[in-house]
Design a protein around this motif. Structure first.
Motif, PDB file in Angstrom:
ATOM      1  N   ALA A  67     -10.217 -12.549 -11.906  1.00  9.82           N
ATOM      2  CA  ALA A  67      -9.171 -12.385 -12.922  1.00  9.82           C
ATOM      3  C   ALA A  67      -8.310 -11.174 -12.605  1.00  9.82           C
ATOM      4  CB  ALA A  67      -9.800 -12.252 -14.304  1.00  9.82           C
ATOM      5  N   GLY A  68      -8.950 -10.107 -12.156  1.00  4.52           N
ATOM      6  CA  GLY A  68      -8.219  -8.896 -11.799  1.00  4.52           C
ATOM      7  C   GLY A  68      -7.275  -9.102 -10.639  1.00  4.52           C
ATOM      8  N   LYS A  69      -7.570 -10.084  -9.778  1.00  2.44           N
ATOM      9  CA  LYS A  69      -6.716 -10.374  -8.624  1.00  2.44           C
ATOM     10  C   LYS A  69      -5.628 -11.397  -8.961  1.00  2.44           C
ATOM     11  CE  LYS A  69     -10.508  -9.555  -5.357  1.00  2.44           C
ATOM     12  NZ  LYS A  69     -11.412 -10.193  -4.365  1.00  2.44           N
ATOM     13  N   GLY A  70      -5.601 -11.804 -10.222  1.00  2.00           N
ATOM     14  CA  GLY A  70      -4.577 -12.753 -10.632  1.00  2.00           C
ATOM     15  C   GLY A  70      -4.930 -14.199 -10.407  1.00  2.00           C
ATOM     16  N   GLU A  71      -6.172 -14.487 -10.039  1.00  2.00           N
ATOM     17  CA  GLU A  71      -6.582 -15.864  -9.815  1.00  2.00           C
ATOM     18  C   GLU A  71      -6.812 -16.579 -11.145  1.00  2.00           C
ATOM     19  OE1 GLU A  71      -9.917 -16.090  -7.194  1.00  2.00           O
ATOM     20  OE2 GLU A  71      -9.137 -14.555  -5.828  1.00  2.00           O
ATOM     21  N   GLN A  72      -6.671 -17.886 -11.125  1.00  2.00           N
ATOM     22  CA  GLN A  72      -6.891 -18.676 -12.325  1.00  2.00           C
ATOM     23  C   GLN A  72      -8.382 -18.773 -12.616  1.00  2.00           C
ATOM     24  OE1 GLN A  72      -5.090 -22.540 -12.231  1.00  2.00           O
ATOM     25  NE2 GLN A  72      -5.574 -23.012 -14.352  1.00  2.00           N
ATOM     26  N   ILE A  73      -8.761 -18.488 -13.869  1.00  2.00           N
ATOM     27  CA  ILE A  73     -10.173 -18.518 -14.263  1.00  2.00           C
ATOM     28  C   ILE A  73     -10.323 -19.331 -15.541  1.00  2.00           C
ATOM     29  CG2 ILE A  73     -10.644 -16.260 -13.209  1.00  2.00           C
ATOM     30  CD1 ILE A  73     -10.609 -15.118 -16.089  1.00  2.00           C
ATOM     31  N   PRO A  74     -11.526 -19.850 -15.819  1.00  2.00           N
ATOM     32  CA  PRO A  74     -11.776 -20.573 -17.086  1.00  2.00           C
ATOM     33  C   PRO A  74     -11.900 -19.566 -18.235  1.00  2.00           C
ATOM     34  CG  PRO A  74     -13.775 -20.496 -15.762  1.00  2.00           C
ATOM     35  CD  PRO A  74     -12.697 -19.890 -14.915  1.00  2.00           C
ATOM     36  N   ILE A  75     -10.792 -19.256 -18.878  1.00  2.00           N
ATOM     37  CA  ILE A  75     -10.732 -18.140 -19.806  1.00  2.00           C
ATOM     38  C   ILE A  75     -11.567 -18.358 -21.070  1.00  2.00           C
ATOM     39  CG2 ILE A  75      -8.589 -19.000 -20.832  1.00  2.00           C
ATOM     40  CD1 ILE A  75      -9.550 -15.313 -20.308  1.00  2.00           C
ATOM     41  N   VAL A  76     -11.488 -19.564 -21.664  1.00  2.00           N
ATOM     42  CA  VAL A  76     -12.225 -19.799 -22.915  1.00  2.00           C
ATOM     43  C   VAL A  76     -13.739 -19.738 -22.698  1.00  2.00           C
ATOM     44  CG1 VAL A  76     -12.690 -21.460 -24.754  1.00  2.00           C
ATOM     45  CG2 VAL A  76     -10.333 -21.078 -23.978  1.00  2.00           C
ATOM     46  N   PRO A  77     -14.296 -20.430 -21.690  1.00  2.00           N
ATOM     47  CA  PRO A  77     -15.743 -20.299 -21.457  1.00  2.00           C
ATOM     48  C   PRO A  77     -16.173 -18.864 -21.171  1.00  2.00           C
ATOM     49  CG  PRO A  77     -14.882 -22.197 -20.268  1.00  2.00           C
ATOM     50  CD  PRO A  77     -13.700 -21.439 -20.789  1.00  2.00           C
ATOM     51  N   LEU A  78     -15.318 -18.088 -20.483  1.00  2.00           N
ATOM     52  CA  LEU A  78     -15.669 -16.697 -20.187  1.00  2.00           C
ATOM     53  C   LEU A  78     -15.723 -15.867 -21.467  1.00  2.00           C
ATOM     54  CD1 LEU A  78     -16.269 -14.654 -17.935  1.00  2.00           C
ATOM     55  CD2 LEU A  78     -13.819 -14.140 -17.876  1.00  2.00           C
ATOM     56  N   ILE A  79     -14.752 -16.068 -22.343  1.00  2.00           N
ATOM     57  CA  ILE A  79     -14.752 -15.339 -23.617  1.00  2.00           C
ATOM     58  C   ILE A  79     -16.002 -15.680 -24.416  1.00  2.00           C
ATOM     59  CG2 ILE A  79     -13.595 -15.202 -25.857  1.00  2.00           C
ATOM     60  CD1 ILE A  79     -10.931 -15.416 -24.392  1.00  2.00           C
ATOM     61  N   ARG A  80     -16.384 -16.965 -24.400  1.00  2.00           N
ATOM     62  CA  ARG A  80     -17.581 -17.362 -25.163  1.00  2.00           C
ATOM     63  C   ARG A  80     -18.844 -16.712 -24.601  1.00  2.00           C
ATOM     64  NH1 ARG A  80     -17.107 -23.758 -26.797  1.00  2.00           N
ATOM     65  NH2 ARG A  80     -15.023 -23.655 -27.726  1.00  2.00           N
ATOM     66  N   ILE A  81     -18.867 -16.474 -23.292  1.00  2.00           N
ATOM     67  CA  ILE A  81     -20.020 -15.802 -22.696  1.00  2.00           C
ATOM     68  C   ILE A  81     -20.202 -14.423 -23.310  1.00  2.00           C
ATOM     69  CG2 ILE A  81     -20.781 -14.641 -20.577  1.00  2.00           C
ATOM     70  CD1 ILE A  81     -21.515 -17.520 -20.563  1.00  2.00           C
TER      71      ILE A  81
END
Length: 644
Positions: free
Chosen positions: A590-604
């Motif tokens: 995420a810090g490098k600007g790559e696309q990440i699964p944002i909602v699942p990460l927040i739920r973690i």
């Protein structure tokens, strides 16, 4: 949103008044308008009121019938007038909802549940045959939980007293955790082993030594609606939607409607204004609340909800969510939360929302949840093509494949394969990429909870109901699971109504041809056509509203170091299901600007903070995962000595 609580001791022990007083204290914030208590022999039942209608202010609950049956009702009864006409010997237009429900139960027994339209949950204690019935409406917008032990049953609108007053430590339900990390858990589950949720459209029958769950109603797959012209579909769409909105305008205080820049909430507000202007709404006024963030390049809602405000001639409450506080500070709290995401520190937007409701005297909020899902918001031809395959209408299938292939700019055989694969088991053809479990989940955990992690996906049946009907029910089930995870608001207290999840409206949507809802190049075709002249043209012609992703990613990147440290402090129990290294690598990406699964990460991170809070509370066993019988449960480290 009145609340209830009850306990029945099977062995005949008298109801514990001190225990009921403690439970009542936990219910009071959700029912600030007073209430009553029923205590007789081994049964104690509490009711705390939250009034939203004129009739509710004259209710007395728990309601005791002439036959000594005790009924506790939390709900909005939409077909009052119809039931009063049928049961006119004992009712009149001033009858309260609970008295109407009681008369219906005395007339039809449990068969009355299918006749009660609206959002509701109820309990029925029958001292004559010593039985308890718990039931919920078909959509499941109200909560009702129960805990069944050898010597007693306890039920409640909120989970807190069932957990905090149980006098024991709970194990956590692994399937619930898996569902919460993906597409929400099954509606009968709670996070705690031994505490259950009454499923939508179901009743739970309880006697000492007996416990059954029965589904009392379901959508009819054989019901179809076919008209000659598009205009007839459009007219009836407006009629059913208007009735759904009118039902939810039943309030003797001003109602607050969420107004975004999308079609769902805008259609609700515009239709509500039309109904109020006709003088057929009970609410004295409709207020709106909108959120905006001018820093979002792909999500600028203000120009769109402003169009609705201009049409209304009224400016609503507009809240700027551009400045966000610390994500970590919102997560970490010692305040008890019964479910993940229910606790956390207050945000600036939440504070402004509470102030708005308090100043305006709102007690009911209208939400557009469900609109996109049930009215054809996803422009896919798959359900329509599956119907043609199931009907063996290969000529029509060939024509529609060509039309959709041109529209989607994809080969026709690709669209055919995507449609045909739905008839095969997921284990054979796989699941769509967006439904695959995140890379940071332990493989063994994934294997044990594959169904929950995939969103309880099932193959489309070739025989029986049309595939489009099966798709509708599956979509509704996902919405039911989402609603089941919503925590009840208490600061301030309010009730949320969902016009798109009205049972009568859904029956109409499920019965019309799929090609009315979605057409090539015409997402939400029927809805757009039906609301010409009602909803501003700018919204009807708007392309699909963008998903807000930039701000959460920026927030996660800015706090990545703190989140990484939080990840290192992950509770021991979660280390058995989560790969902390994979989570750390995702933060780095995420810090490098790559696309990440944002909602699942927040739920973690929400899950980590919640389990850490439970660890500190000492209310649950959160030591490690192990296999117990046929399932897996969280158990305490000290209890593992017998395993060797």
């Amino acid at each position: 949103m009145s609340v209830q609580f009850g306990r029945w001791n099977f062995d005949g022990r008298p109801a514990d008044r001190e225990y009921l007083t403690k439970a009542g204290g936990m219910l009071t914030p959700y029912g600030p308008d007073g209430g009553q208590t029923y205590i007789k022999d081994s049964v104690g039942i509490l009711f705390r009121a939250f009034h939203t209608t004129t009739e509710s202010r004259s209710e007395a609950q728990p309601y005791v019938t002439h036959s000594s049956t005790v009924i506790t009702w939390d709900g909005r009864l939409d077909n009052r007038a119809e039931l009063i006409r049928v049961l006119r010997d004992t009712l009149n237009t001033a009858s309260t909802d609970v008295s109407i429900v009681t008369a219906a139960y005395e007339q039809w027994g449990t068969g009355c549940f299918a006749k009660l339209l609206g959002d509701w949950a109820l309990s029925i204690w029958n001292p004559m045959d010593r039985s308890l019935i718990l039931a919920k409406d078909p959509i499941g917008t109200r909560h009702l939980y129960y805990s069944l032990d050898l010597d007693q049953v306890t039920w409640s609108t909120i989970l807190d007293p069932l957990v905090l007053l149980a006098g024991k430590r709970f194990r956590l339900e692994e399937e619930y955790i898996a569902g919460w990390l993906s597409f929400f858990p099954a509606t009968h589950l709670t996070p705690y082993v031994g505490i259950h949720s009454v499923p939508p459209s179901s009743s739970v029958f309880i006697r000492a030594g007996k416990h059954t769950v029965n589904k009392y109603w379901d959508f009819d797959p054989g019901k179809t609606i076919r008209y000659r012209t598009d205009q007839e579909y459009e007219e009836h769409f407006r009629t059913f939607f208007a009735e759904s909105v009118r039902r939810r305008l039943r309030s003797d205080s001003p109602i607050l409607a969420e107004l975004s820049g999308g079609m769902d909430s805008s259609s609700i507000v515009c239709m509500a204004d039309t109904i109020i202007a006709r003088g057929i709404a009970e609410t004295p006024r409709l207020d709106t609340i909108s959120y905006y963030d001018d820093t979002e390049p792909n999500w600028n809602e203000r120009p769109y909800f402003t169009k609705v405000e201009e049409k209304r001639g009224r400016t609503g409450s507009n809240i700027n969510v551009g400045s966000r506080g610390s994500f970590i500070s919102e997560l970490e709290t010692d305040r008890f939360a019964a479910t993940p995401g229910a606790g956390g520190g207050p945000t600036d937007a939440a504070t402004q929302f509470a102030k708005c409701m308090t100043l305006q005297g709102n007690r009911v909020v209208l939400s557009g949840i469900g609109g996109d899902e049930v009215t054809g918001g996803v422009p896919t031809p798959r359900p329509e093509l599956e119907d043609l395959i199931a009907r063996a209408q290969f000529g029509a299938l060939s024509r529609q494949l060509k039309v959709w292939a041109l529209n989607k700019r994809k080969p026709w055989f690709y669209l055919f394969f995507e449609s045909a694969r739905g008839f095969f088991p997921p284990a054979l053809v796989g699941v769509p990429k967006h439904k695959r479990p995140a890379a940071w989940l332990n493989r063994t955990f994934v294997r044990r909870n594959r169904s929950a992690l995939h969103g309880y996906v099932e193959r489309v049946r070739l025989l029986g109901p049309l595939p489009s009907f099966q798709e509708n029910v599956s979509t509704l089930d996902a919405l039911r699971r989402q609603l089941a995870c919503d925590a009840l608001p208490s600061e301030p207290v309010y009730i949320k109504h969902y016009p798109y999840l009205d049972r009568t409206f859904l029956e109409f949507i499920f019965a019309v041809p799929r090609e009315q809802l979605v057409r090539p190049g015409q997402r939400r075709s029927l809805m757009r056509r039906a609301f010409v002249g009602i909803v501003p043209t700018e919204l009807l012609n708007r392309k699909r509203k963008a998903f807000v992703a930039r701000a959460p990613i920026i927030q996660i990147v800015s706090e990545s170091q703190s989140l990484a440290e939080m990840n290192l402090r992950m509770p021991t129990s979660l280390r058995r299901i989560l790969d902390s290294k994979a989570i750390y690598e995702t933060l780095q990406a995420a810090g490098k600007g790559e696309q990440i699964p944002i909602v699942p990460l927040i739920r973690i991170f929400i899950l980590e903070a919640w389990v850490a809070m439970l660890d500190r509370s000492g209310l649950v066993h959160t030591g490690m995962f192990t296999t117990v019988g046929t399932g897996t449960r969280l158990i305490d480290k000290e209890a593992c000595t017998f395993l060797g």
